[in-house]
Design an enzyme around this catalytic site. Structure first.
Site, PDB file in Angstrom:
ATOM      1  N   GLU A   1       0.863  -1.278  -0.066  1.00 48.49           N
ATOM      2  CA  GLU A   1       0.178  -0.092  -0.042  1.00 48.49           C
ATOM      3  C   GLU A   1       0.972   1.188  -0.095  1.00 48.49           C
ATOM      4  O   GLU A   1       0.539   2.180   0.831  1.00 48.49           O
ATOM      5  CB  GLU A   1      -1.096   0.058   1.276  1.00 48.49           C
ATOM      6  CG  GLU A   1      -1.867  -1.105   1.241  1.00 48.49           C
ATOM      7  CD  GLU A   1      -2.989  -1.270   2.203  1.00 48.49           C
ATOM      8  OE1 GLU A   1      -2.638  -0.365   3.233  1.00 48.49           O
ATOM      9  OE2 GLU A   1      -3.625  -2.267   2.570  1.00 48.49           O
TER      10      GLU A   1
ATOM     11  N   GLU B   1      -3.990  -9.015   0.482  1.00 43.40           N
ATOM     12  CA  GLU B   1      -4.586  -8.755   1.955  1.00 43.40           C
ATOM     13  C   GLU B   1      -5.821  -8.436   2.031  1.00 43.40           C
ATOM     14  O   GLU B   1      -6.549  -7.631   1.316  1.00 43.40           O
ATOM     15  CB  GLU B   1      -3.863  -7.336   2.379  1.00 43.40           C
ATOM     16  CG  GLU B   1      -3.822  -6.906   3.938  1.00 43.40           C
ATOM     17  CD  GLU B   1      -3.427  -5.769   4.602  1.00 43.40           C
ATOM     18  OE1 GLU B   1      -2.203  -5.771   4.092  1.00 43.40           O
ATOM     19  OE2 GLU B   1      -3.862  -5.066   4.845  1.00 43.40           O
TER      20      GLU B   1
END
Length: 806
Positions: free
Chosen positions: A410, A486
């Protein structure tokens, strides 16, 4: 297998092969906090911050977490666990090096900004606390005792979770002849793999070569028998290349984690100079557009979890027994893969995954050149990223458990104009150092990565959450598959059930807990059923890595905005005390195909007149619920209909849960009977508990190795007179360990209860139970003998447990 490969994995304190020795520098350290202070004796690995105390004021961060869709800054309490990790500390000890030998110091990890001194001279600086690094200190040592000192410093606002502090991983002293295999100096690959045949390619980097040297390599199977061998000269650039063959190889997989060992011997003019051992496995990896992932030619979906590196009440200090305990729990759940989020792992974890059968995604970074934290890794990225990547890749590229490299999580750089260029830079390093594995990245900014080329750079596009965009990404990207890098981020508190049992997103209640019905998630995430359906409905989805396998210190979402005393996560399938939540059995019912699951929830202690939802997580096709012998009806799992679109609010629970929405409470027994083919095959029940009466102690392993490291995890339960768990009890339990005449065989190490709001110190011999339970961890001494654990609380009969060390 565990004993056979113990020496092979260098788990002993001193392993000598030929002219090489490796000493694990565990004992004899002294430590003080700050630039000056009183030295205290410690054992390494050591985490100076886990001893507390907890405080709201530790590392307060006023930030906007953009990856959580926050647009304005807010005060984050407990973000790094509320523990005092900020500051500097010093370690020192002495060591000796034989005359004529070369000496290397290898650090598995040091938190952080490590400065290493030998005899007063700074010999190394390594800023990243998660990476392994080494330094050749031959030119700085002398005969007799040498002084090793290490300075470490953690800055405030340098992490998004609890990082730990100090020499929290092992330190090694490697002694060799001048002619030797370099650190991480072998590269073993298996270019061709089939059930009948496997080729093994071995490249060896030899230090100190001057001409005429040769390398002999023998490959041993798990029994120690030689199954292949070869010899090759060392080239002018110090590299030896060999190609060997294996007949009918034993292939590595999670179900059958077969291992081989390459024994490399280096010969110079005077004879044998070094012997170096490399553990590897034989297996093939294929990623097929439209069809997903194949291991050894067999299609499979990743059933993985993400884990942070802390070990709950033990902190960041690595302990192999603790890691094994975690992996055993995950294995029984049906988990087959680990993502090391968001940093390089401890070597012990990778070796255990090799041995126990877990695939791994190794991930080095949480940020690149653009900051998430004011004092985060972005300060070092430009100068250090390649060096950090190279160390990770060379250290772990021989391990069969590692099936892909992640280059980040991210990262804000996803949306930078040059984001694709930076991603390509990191991916190229992976491909250069290890062409045998694909590269992925945990991406959450889907609009950015689809439009700017970032998503097309990686071999395996990984999406973090954003399940409703899987189909869009699959169609837009060229790779032909999508990995849930994720997923989930369901939040729950073990044993705390909120009525009604409905899906809630970022819900916050006065008790600072989340519902154990496993229907609470964050605003940007989803419940597990969505990810199950995506894996089941589309062949091009490659499975998932759930956030997270275990609760961890820090990131107490959704109670992260000035919501003290919350200081640990609620994402875990298993809580901070290593006690499974109800969600564990939901995953087990879907993932574990070797053993049946039948789990009923909630507890059965409610006020009179309460209408209680009852959920059952099971691998069976149908079940019938009984209350005090009266049938409340049969439920069946819903058949899949139209393939899911991955929507956060899609109603998919009926595919994976059996639910009775409104059961009028009455005291007694709530029982579920499972059916297969219309025949009753299993049952489970929960009973109304009476007044707390005594303490029960349970432990799966009461015989420990007398190595000073082995651990026993003891589950402490408050029970009524009939042995039923008292689910509302919160007694303070005191622990005492009594040993023999020659000293204690075990000692109290830590305790935890899984309550994200509890401020009990882990290392005090007492702990409140949470929802009737807590965990006490005992550690073996280096003495053989027996010890008795006593657990006592006011008004309760004490519990006793005998533990033995051998």
């Amino acid at each position: 297998m565990r004993r056979l490969f113990a020496a092979l994995f260098l788990s002993c304190s001193l392993c000598a092969f030929g002219q090489r020795s490796e000493v694990l520098l565990e004992w004899g350290w002294k430590f003080h906090k700050g630039e000056t202070g009183r030295w205290e004796k410690v054992t390494v690995p050591h985490d100076w911050a886990i001893y507390g105390p907890f405080s709201r004021d530790n590392d307060l961060q006023n930030v906007a977490v953009t990856q959580n869709m926050e647009t304005s800054a807010s005060l984050k309490t407990g973000r790094t666990g509320g523990l005092p990790y900020v500051g500097c500390g010093w370690y020192r000890r002495s060591f000796k090096v034989p005359a004529g030998k070369r000496a290397v110091l290898l650090f598995d990890g040091a938190m952080s900004e490590a400065r290493v001194f030998v005899n007063g001279t700074e010999v190394c600086f390594w800023p990243y606390g998660y990476n392994s690094f080494w330094v050749d200190v031959t030119e700085y040592v002398h005969r007799g005792r040498n002084e090793l000192s290490v300075r470490l410093e953690n800055l405030p606002n340098s992490s998004r979770w609890y990082p730990g502090a100090g020499l929290y991983r092992n330190v090694h002293l490697i002694i060799t002849d001048p002619l030797h295999v370099g650190v991480w100096g072998t590269h073993v690959t298996t270019p061709s793999v089939s059930p009948e045949y496997a080729s093994v390619h071995v490249e060896t980097t030899v230090e100190g070569a001057s001409g005429g040297e040769r390398v002999v390599t023998s490959i041993l199977d798990a029994s120690g028998a030689e199954v292949a061998s070869g010899e090759a000269p060392v080239s002018s650039d110090g590299v030896s290349v060999q190609d060997l063959e294996l007949s009918s190889p034993s292939l590595w997989s999670p179900e059958s984690p077969s291992l081989y060992k390459a024994v490399t011997r280096v010969y110079g003019p005077s004879g044998l100079c070094d012997t170096y051992e490399t553990v590897f496995g034989v297996r093939s990896l294929d990623f097929v557009p439209g069809k997903g992932f194949f291991l050894n030619g067999v299609s499979r979906k990743f059933q993985g979890v993400c884990n942070h590196h802390d070990l709950g009440p033990l902190g960041a200090a690595v302990n192999e027994a603790a890691l094994r305990h975690q992996l055993e729990l995950l294995k029984d759940m049906g988990c087959d893969a680990i993502r090391t989020s968001h940093n390089m792992p401890a070597p012990e974890l990778v070796r255990l995954c090799d041995e126990m059968g877990f695939m791994m995604m190794l991930e080095p970074f949480d940020e690149w050149d653009v900051a998430k934290c004011r004092n985060g890794y972005h300060r070092f990225f430009e100068e250090w990223a390649e060096r950090d990547m190279v160390n990770m890749l060379r250290q772990y590229r021989n391990h069969p458990s590692v099936v892909m490299w992640s280059i980040g999580n991210e990262v804000p750089t996803q949306c930078s104009p040059d984001g694709a260029r930076v991603a390509q830079f990191l991916a190229d390093i992976c491909h250069r150092e290890d062409p045998s594995r694909p590269v992925t990245c945990g991406m959450d900014q889907v609009s950015c990565i689809l439009s700017n080329g970032f998503g097309a750079v990686v071999d395996v596009p990984g999406l973090n959450y954003r399940t409703f965009r899987y189909l869009e990404a699959y169609k837009a990207l060229p790779q032909g598959f999508i990995l849930g890098s994720e997923t989930g981020s369901t939040v729950s508190s073990r044993g705390v059930y909120k009525l009604p049992a409905v899906k809630r997103f970022s819900a916050m209640d006065d008790d600072h807990q989340c519902s154990a019905y496993e229907l609470d998630a964050c605003s940007w995430s989803n419940i597990p059923d969505v990810d199950f359906a995506l894996a089941d409905d589309y062949p091009w989805t490659m499975g998932q890595f759930v956030w997270t396998g275990f609760d961890y210190l820090g990131e107490p979402s959704p109670y992260d905005k000035d919501s003290w005393p919350n200081h640990s996560s609620m994402f875990g399938i298993i809580d901070l005390a290593s006690i499974p939540k109800d969600r564990y059995y939901l995953f087990r019912s879907v993932w574990n195909r070797n053993s049946e699951t039948l789990h009923i929830m909630p507890h059965w202690n409610w006020p009179a007149g309460t209408s209680v939802p009852v959920h059952v997580f099971t691998s069976y096709e149908s079940a019938e619920l009984f209350l005090n012998g009266r049938s409340l009806g049969v439920r069946r799992k819903e058949a899949p209909g139209v393939p899911t679109l991955g929507g956060q609010r899609e109603k998919l629970e009926g595919r994976y849960r059996l639910m009775w929405d409104a059961v009028p409470f009455e005291p007694g027994e709530l029982k579920v009977v499972a059916y297969r083919g219309g025949v009753s095959v299993d049952s489970a029940s929960v009973r109304t508990a009476g007044k707390p009466h005594h303490i029960g102690l349970e432990c799966s392993g009461t015989v420990l190795e007398a190595d000073g490291k082995d651990l026993a995890y003891v589950t402490v339960s408050v029970l009524d007179k009939d042995g039923n768990l008292c689910p509302m009890d919160s007694s303070l339990v005191h622990f005492r360990v009594r040993g023999g005449l020659l000293g204690k065989a075990v000692h109290f190490r830590a305790a935890a209860n899984g309550d994200p709001t509890c401020l009990d110190i882990f290392h005090e011999p007492q702990m409140h139970v949470f929802s009737g339970k807590c965990t006490v961890i005992l550690q073996a001494s280096r003495r053989r003998g027996r010890a008795v654990l006593e657990a006592s609380a006011t008004g309760l009969e004490s519990g006793f447990l005998t533990v033995e060390t051998l």
